[in-house]
Design a protein around this motif. Structure first.
Motif, mmCIF file in Angstrom:
data_model
loop_
_atom_site.group_PDB
_atom_site.id
_atom_site.type_symbol
_atom_site.label_atom_id
_atom_site.label_comp_id
_atom_site.label_asym_id
_atom_site.label_seq_id
_atom_site.Cartn_x
_atom_site.Cartn_y
_atom_site.Cartn_z
ATOM 1 N N MET A 37 0.923 -1.212 -0.034
ATOM 2 C CA MET A 37 0.080 -0.134 -0.001
ATOM 3 C C MET A 37 0.834 1.381 0.153
ATOM 4 S SD MET A 37 -3.092 -1.078 -0.240
ATOM 5 C CE MET A 37 -2.756 -2.529 -0.956
ATOM 6 N N TYR A 38 0.186 2.249 -0.590
ATOM 7 C CA TYR A 38 0.957 3.624 -0.519
ATOM 8 C C TYR A 38 1.048 4.073 0.787
ATOM 9 C CZ TYR A 38 1.457 4.166 -5.547
ATOM 10 O OH TYR A 38 1.656 3.999 -6.635
ATOM 11 N N ARG A 39 0.104 3.941 1.681
ATOM 12 C CA ARG A 39 0.068 4.450 3.229
ATOM 13 C C ARG A 39 0.414 3.255 3.948
ATOM 14 N NH1 ARG A 39 -5.044 6.776 1.147
ATOM 15 N NH2 ARG A 39 -4.759 8.990 0.972
ATOM 16 N N SER A 40 1.771 3.245 3.912
ATOM 17 C CA SER A 40 2.375 1.953 4.794
ATOM 18 C C SER A 40 3.745 2.412 5.208
ATOM 19 C CB SER A 40 2.376 0.739 4.012
ATOM 20 O OG SER A 40 3.458 0.707 2.943
ATOM 21 N N TYR A 41 4.139 1.514 5.854
ATOM 22 C CA TYR A 41 5.703 1.492 6.554
ATOM 23 C C TYR A 41 6.072 -0.021 6.820
ATOM 24 C CZ TYR A 41 10.270 2.517 8.346
ATOM 25 O OH TYR A 41 11.727 2.381 8.654
ATOM 26 N N PHE A 48 -3.818 1.611 -3.247
ATOM 27 C CA PHE A 48 -4.425 2.468 -1.964
ATOM 28 C C PHE A 48 -5.338 1.597 -1.365
ATOM 29 C CE2 PHE A 48 -3.269 6.231 -4.825
ATOM 30 C CZ PHE A 48 -2.647 7.074 -4.017
ATOM 31 N N GLY A 49 -5.138 1.863 -0.019
ATOM 32 C CA GLY A 49 -6.028 0.949 0.794
ATOM 33 C C GLY A 49 -7.217 1.776 1.234
ATOM 34 N N PRO A 50 -8.046 1.382 2.167
ATOM 35 C CA PRO A 50 -9.355 1.873 2.499
ATOM 36 C C PRO A 50 -8.759 3.268 3.460
ATOM 37 C CG PRO A 50 -9.110 -0.020 3.411
ATOM 38 C CD PRO A 50 -7.978 -0.132 2.461
ATOM 39 N N TYR A 51 -9.344 4.325 3.277
ATOM 40 C CA TYR A 51 -9.010 5.537 4.256
ATOM 41 C C TYR A 51 -10.424 6.473 3.980
ATOM 42 C CZ TYR A 51 -6.361 9.257 6.362
ATOM 43 O OH TYR A 51 -5.865 10.571 6.973
ATOM 44 N N LEU A 52 -11.520 6.498 4.678
ATOM 45 C CA LEU A 52 -12.647 6.965 4.407
ATOM 46 C C LEU A 52 -12.465 8.505 4.601
ATOM 47 C CD1 LEU A 52 -15.567 6.772 3.131
ATOM 48 C CD2 LEU A 52 -16.389 6.402 5.645
ATOM 49 N N TYR A 53 -11.569 8.814 5.557
ATOM 50 C CA TYR A 53 -11.789 10.223 5.706
ATOM 51 C C TYR A 53 -11.092 10.948 4.540
ATOM 52 C CZ TYR A 53 -10.788 14.872 8.063
ATOM 53 O OH TYR A 53 -10.413 16.029 8.581
ATOM 54 N N GLU A 105 -16.508 2.455 0.728
ATOM 55 C CA GLU A 105 -14.965 2.494 0.849
ATOM 56 C C GLU A 105 -14.405 0.924 0.856
ATOM 57 O OE1 GLU A 105 -11.204 4.735 1.479
ATOM 58 O OE2 GLU A 105 -13.092 5.232 0.604
ATOM 59 N N CYS A 106 -14.880 0.067 1.476
ATOM 60 C CA CYS A 106 -14.479 -1.362 1.593
ATOM 61 C C CYS A 106 -14.543 -1.685 0.193
ATOM 62 C CB CYS A 106 -15.205 -1.991 2.537
ATOM 63 S SG CYS A 106 -14.584 -3.814 2.650
ATOM 64 N N VAL A 132 -7.613 1.752 10.922
ATOM 65 C CA VAL A 132 -8.285 0.526 11.320
ATOM 66 C C VAL A 132 -9.265 0.231 9.854
ATOM 67 C CG1 VAL A 132 -9.965 -0.826 12.614
ATOM 68 C CG2 VAL A 132 -8.641 1.129 13.427
ATOM 69 N N PRO A 133 -8.907 -1.121 9.218
ATOM 70 C CA PRO A 133 -9.444 -1.641 8.186
ATOM 71 C C PRO A 133 -11.056 -1.776 8.374
ATOM 72 C CG PRO A 133 -8.279 -3.382 9.159
ATOM 73 C CD PRO A 133 -7.971 -2.038 9.718
ATOM 74 N N PRO A 134 -11.877 -1.794 7.431
ATOM 75 C CA PRO A 134 -13.338 -1.644 7.600
ATOM 76 C C PRO A 134 -13.713 -3.120 7.561
ATOM 77 C CG PRO A 134 -12.995 -0.790 5.334
ATOM 78 C CD PRO A 134 -11.717 -0.960 5.991
#
Length: 434
Positions: free
Chosen positions: A137-141, A170-175, A187-188, A223-225
């Motif tokens: 994922m892009y949002r990851s470390y 890209f992973g889920p990130y509703l905000y 989103e899921c 937190v994943p949906p």
């Protein structure tokens, strides 16, 4: 400031290369000791640790049972080659495998920490499948070694992109939805569709692994949906892809369960762990390996190894940490603190403070996302975040700041009163900032 504090700061400035920053930005905060959820410097000034250092001291600072176990092991056997059988290695393996959803036939490969555990998990997936690509994922470390940093999605990978075969999604990130979603369900569903399309576009027969943090940590405690991880498992199964879950930060009590995946009814093929498995008292990590992948290496050579794999002191720390967490109900405490104190307390701060765009988390794993404008969701700037960090320290709280977020990540042993103390300081600092 005590003389020892001055010396420590001078050494950090003059002798050490700093992580992820220029050496001119040497630390000015000194830690000389700690106990439970508190730390102090040589002058005796104390802070409530709401950072767990780097989100790893799950059992708190200087827990006597773990310190004693390390000392006892040091008196018995300090080090041993990984090619030799050592009693405490087997004991540590039993403890971590007992928390994996694998059953008989599962195995563990011990490493020095989380980054090299990621390296070896990816290696296992590539050998097992005969494929090369890894989708993360892009949002990851995932760590700062050669493959782990390229699997990482954030900007830190860019100066280090030497490894090949890495693809991001890209992973889920509703905000901050990438999918124009207006509900958790949308989103899921759309995040799963996007992930599968990436796999398809990369030619599934070339994809060895999908690598995810069960709960992305440094990227914002996302937190994943419900249903997302199960959906990823279905995608992996559909195309014969290995599913690797990175539990380095989220595992061993942090989310209020032994592993974060326990809350999502998902069985990965490989589980990467480190940090909380022994609270970082001695560097340790590893890969929990499903029976199916372990069978690949029953007669075939696993092409990897580490001098300190299964280091006796680290193994003793793992055994003592996990036994103590079970005996003292520390995982249950983390769940209770999240549900009864941190969750409601952070929600109350969010209700009255326009800087708070979103609060999210579980257990002792929370993020407060701060925005300059609640309508446009423009992230709060670096200068304002630096001031918030300074004011939290001045208020007696050691924070974890990442981009425009305050991560509220105390040890799993924090008491309700200590958690309320930390929330009071955070609420006051954010109210002043607003």
């Amino acid at each position: 400031m005590a003389e020892d504090d001055v010396r420590a700061i001078a050494a950090a400035r003059d002798l050490l290369i700093q992580s992820w920053s220029p050496s001119s930005a040497a630390p000015s905060f000194v830690i000389a000791g700690g106990s439970g959820s508190r730390v102090w410097n040589h002058a005796g000034e104390q802070w409530l640790d709401m950072s767990s250092m780097l989100v790893n001291t799950n059992i708190g600072h200087q827990h006597p049972r773990v310190v004693e176990a390390i000392a006892r092991q040091a008196g018995e056997l300090v080090t041993a080659s990984p090619a030799l059988a050592v009693r405490v290695r087997g004991e540590a393996a039993e403890r971590v495998l007992a928390r994996a959803p694998f059953g008989p036939g599962g195995k563990v490969f011990f490493t020095n920490g989380g980054a090299d555990a990621i390296e070896n998990a990816i290696r296992m997936a590539r050998v097992h499948t005969g494929r090369n690509k890894v989708v993360s994922m892009y949002r990851s470390y995932h760590g700062n070694t050669g493959v782990a940093i390229v699997a990482t999605g954030d900007r830190r990978r860019v100066p280090n992109e030497y490894a090949t075969g890495h693809v991001h999604a890209f992973g889920p990130y509703l905000y901050r939805s990438e999918f124009w979603a207006s509900s958790v369900e949308e989103e899921c569903e759309r995040a799963l569709h996007h992930l599968e399309r990436v796999v398809q576009a990369e030619i599934p027969e070339t994809v060895a692994a999908i690598l995810l943090e069960t709960v992305p940590g440094t990227a914002g405690i996302l937190v994943p949906p419900p249903g997302y991880l199960a959906g990823v498992r279905r995608i992996a199964d559909r195309y014969g892809i290995v599913l690797i879950l990175d539990e380095v930060m989220a595992g061993f009590g942090r989310t209020g369960s032994w592993l974060a995946l326990d809350q999502h009814s998902v069985r990965p093929d490989l589980i990467v762990f480190a940090k909380g498995v022994n609270s970082g008292y001695v560097p340790a990590g590893g890969v929990l390996v499903s029976p199916e992948i372990a069978a690949t290496f029953q007669e075939r050579v696993f092409p990897g190894g580490l001098t300190y794999s299964g280091h006796p002191l680290a193994m003793a720390a793992i055994v003592a940490t996990l036994d103590t967490m079970a005996d003292e109900g520390i995982v249950e405490n983390a769940a209770r603190i999240g549900a009864e104190v941190l969750g409601p307390g952070l929600a109350a701060i969010a209700e009255t403070n326009p800087l708070v765009g979103e609060v999210r988390g579980l257990g002792v794993f929370w993020a407060v996302e701060l925005v300059a404008d609640p309508v446009t969701k423009e992230p709060l700037g670096a200068g304002a975040m630096a001031a918030i960090k300074k004011n939290l320290l001045d208020g007696g709280v050691l924070p974890f700041i990442a981009d425009n977020r305050v991560h509220v990540v105390p040890p799993c042993v924090i008491t309700p009163d200590e958690a309320r103390e930390g929330l009071a300081v955070l609420g006051s600092v954010l109210a002043a900032a607003a």
